[in-house]
Design an enzyme around this catalytic site. Structure first.
Site, PDB file in Angstrom:
ATOM      1  N   TYR B  42       0.856  -1.192   0.000  1.00 56.45           N
ATOM      2  CA  TYR B  42       0.000   0.000   0.000  1.00 56.45           C
ATOM      3  C   TYR B  42       0.890   1.239   0.000  1.00 56.45           C
ATOM      4  O   TYR B  42       1.971   1.235   0.601  1.00 56.45           O
ATOM      5  CB  TYR B  42      -0.901   0.013   1.244  1.00 56.45           C
ATOM      6  CG  TYR B  42      -2.028  -1.001   1.204  1.00 56.45           C
ATOM      7  CD1 TYR B  42      -3.311  -0.613   0.835  1.00 56.45           C
ATOM      8  CD2 TYR B  42      -1.812  -2.329   1.524  1.00 56.45           C
ATOM      9  CE1 TYR B  42      -4.360  -1.537   0.799  1.00 56.45           C
ATOM     10  CE2 TYR B  42      -2.855  -3.254   1.493  1.00 56.45           C
ATOM     11  CZ  TYR B  42      -4.131  -2.855   1.132  1.00 56.45           C
ATOM     12  OH  TYR B  42      -5.161  -3.761   1.097  1.00 56.45           O
ATOM     13  N   GLU B  43       0.437   2.300  -0.650  1.00 52.94           N
ATOM     14  CA  GLU B  43       1.296   3.477  -0.817  1.00 52.94           C
ATOM     15  C   GLU B  43       1.588   4.193   0.499  1.00 52.94           C
ATOM     16  O   GLU B  43       2.478   5.030   0.580  1.00 52.94           O
ATOM     17  CB  GLU B  43       0.713   4.450  -1.845  1.00 52.94           C
ATOM     18  CG  GLU B  43      -0.570   5.109  -1.388  1.00 52.94           C
ATOM     19  CD  GLU B  43      -1.264   5.882  -2.500  1.00 52.94           C
ATOM     20  OE1 GLU B  43      -0.950   5.675  -3.672  1.00 52.94           O
ATOM     21  OE2 GLU B  43      -2.134   6.679  -2.166  1.00 52.94           O
ATOM     22  N   SER B  44       0.851   3.857   1.551  1.00 48.80           N
ATOM     23  CA  SER B  44       1.140   4.423   2.865  1.00 48.80           C
ATOM     24  C   SER B  44       2.459   3.893   3.422  1.00 48.80           C
ATOM     25  O   SER B  44       2.943   4.403   4.428  1.00 48.80           O
ATOM     26  CB  SER B  44       0.007   4.093   3.830  1.00 48.80           C
ATOM     27  OG  SER B  44      -0.185   2.689   3.880  1.00 48.80           O
TER      28      SER B  44
END
Lengths: 265, 240
Positions: B42-44
């Site tokens: 996930y880009e987080s």
């Protein structure tokens, strides 16, 4: 060495009218309490910077604090649109909002450049998109070694950065963990910084993987327990997903939003 | 059906860059059915997340708690995405055109005074550029499937064959477009999106009606298998 101060005093010192300021947090550790204090203090003409301006920026924009937004994704994550942001862009309400728009990779690299003390960062990005034509802060650069043409993005220098973290000690050393986003980069990219924390402790216990911002890169620390709500602080609170869903309805309507604003001010 | 078709597109062991909403649901469905070793990024900054429930946002705590590693956002984009370490990127679209270009920025009017202001780019431009391949998941309507997007937020094949190569893009681009009606794939020569598969109960005429360009249909048009009981049970459990 950081000064530990009450929230209102710290905000008054760090965030000034006309500042370019980032309230960072990538879903996690978003400094809502500090942002609401900015609304109460009536700051104006701010250039708000953030990769993911979500509900907090919708509130600041709706309250009329912002002149310009520098961002890469403006939505209510998992829910939908930001209606105050949309109203400002489409209808100029409560005032027109100038936009400078990037991709996440571009914004992240702009913070890295500023934190590194460099004038720009280089990446393989934006290629083929309509974004470079919209901002002077995206350009191309030729690699001096290979001749490859790459994208350059200007360093994102901030007047002020505000972030939230789990803990600080009494000297103002700050510890945060979990999803750490670009909080470290934002603080290091700023002239002035404020970190709100869940608690101030006598001594910071070392935690593997936790990011520590040493006292001498932080200007102010303010205790604000629950200060990330409705976002969360890992190991202290959970994300209030219901509020994010509820915000959709509150923010759709100017009058409902005004009532919410009244409850903060 | 769109979610099930998207889940089936993910092979076991693939490394997948997941956005929130349908892509996250599909990836988590795949991980619970045929692709147990799917790696969710996930880009987080969470790498190898194994959430036991669906997150509402890409930064929910459950992703960090269950990840192999949690890294900063600059690292996710610079170390993991940019050099091509991600197999599949999942993207949504407000508008998609016949060459797979995506708009999530503005619709109508001009850029400074748009008819509709959308969230913008997020991680999408570089996902579209750098993932080995991209899967686009989008509801097929005449408003979304346009001849030419109003704004190129994420580059597909530009105006056709050879453009990705000319621009030096490393990923293969949109190899699969999954809609509520069926599946489109780029023509190997021209790169124009062609309807290659219909979901159960959907006819070609509907696909034509809901496409804003003169849609090409593959000669050997396939027909998707309906969701299995197992897939539906897992999906219901996930979205409960």
């Amino acid at each position: 060495m950081a000064t530990i101060a009450p929230l209102a005093e710290a905000v008054a010192h760090v965030v000034r009218d006309g500042d370019t300021v980032a309230f960072e947090g990538f879903t996690h550790l978003i400094p809502f309490a500090a942002g609401h204090e900015v609304i109460r203090q009536g700051r104006r003409e701010l250039t708000l910077v953030r990769m993911t301006p979500d509900v907090l920026y919708d509130q600041l924009i709706g309250a009329g604090c912002a002149r310009k937004l520098v961002f890469s994704w403006g939505g209510n994550p998992g829910v939908g649109s930001l209606h105050r942001f949309r109203d400002a862009v489409q209808n100029g309400w409560p005032r027109p909002l100038e936009l400078e728009e990037h991709s996440h990779a571009g914004m992240a690299n702009r913070y890295v450049a500023a934190a590194s003390g460099l004038p720009f960062a280089v990446l393989r990005g934006y290629t083929g998109t309509d974004l470079p034509g919209r901002t002077a802060n995206i350009a191309s650069v030729t690699c001096p070694f290979t001749g490859e043409v790459l994208t350059a993005v200007a360093a994102l220098e901030l007047d002020a950065a505000v972030v939230h973290a789990q803990r600080a000690d009494r000297h103002g050393n700050v510890q945060l963990w979990g999803i750490t986003g670009v909080q470290k980069e934002a603080v290091l990219a700023a002239t002035r910084s404020l970190v709100t924390v869940e608690e101030v402790v006598d001594e910071l216990e070392p935690r593997p993987g936790a990011v520590v911002l040493p006292s001498w890169v932080v200007d102010y620390v303010a205790e604000a327990p629950g200060g990330a709500h409705p976002s969360y602080a890992h190991d202290y609170s959970v994300r209030d997903n219901d509020f994010y869903v509820a915000w959709d309805e509150i923010s759709r309507d100017r009058e409902k939003f005004a009532r919410w604003l009244g409850s903060v001010a | 059906m769109m979610t099930v078709a998207a889940a089936r597109a993910l092979r076991d062991g693939a490394v997948c860059f997941v956005g929130i909403g349908l892509p996250s649901t599909a990836a988590n469905l795949a991980r619970r059915t045929h692709a147990r070793n799917l790696v969710l990024v996930y880009e987080s900054g969470t790498i190898g997340a194994k959430p036991d429930r669906l997150p509402l946002s890409i930064g929910d705590g459950v992703l960090a708690d269950t990840a192999v590693s949690v890294v900063g956002v600059p690292e996710i984009f610079n170390y993991w995405l940019q050099p091509g370490r991600i197999d599949v990127g999942f993207l949504g679209a407000a508008q998609l055109d016949r060459f797979g270009n995506i708009n999530t920025t503005v619709i109508g009017g001009d850029y400074r005074n748009p008819g509709v202001r959308l969230p913008g780019a997020g991680g999408a431009p570089e996902i579209a550029a750098s993932c080995r391949e991209v899967v686009v998941v989008v509801r097929q309507t005449e408003r979304a499937f346009v001849e030419r997007v109003d704004f190129v937020t994420s580059f597909g094949f530009g105006s056709g064959a050879g453009e990705r190569e000319r621009l030096g893009l490393t990923g293969a681009g949109p190899q699969l477009v999954i809609t509520d009606l069926g599946v489109l794939r780029p023509d190997p020569v021209t790169r124009e999106l062609v309807l290659t598969e219909l979901h159960p109960g959907v006819d070609v005429a509907t696909a034509h009606e809901r496409t804003g360009w003169d849609l090409r249909v593959a000669a050997d048009l396939g027909r998707g298998e309906p969701p299995t009981d197992h897939e539906l049970a897992v999906l219901r459990e996930l979205t409960r």
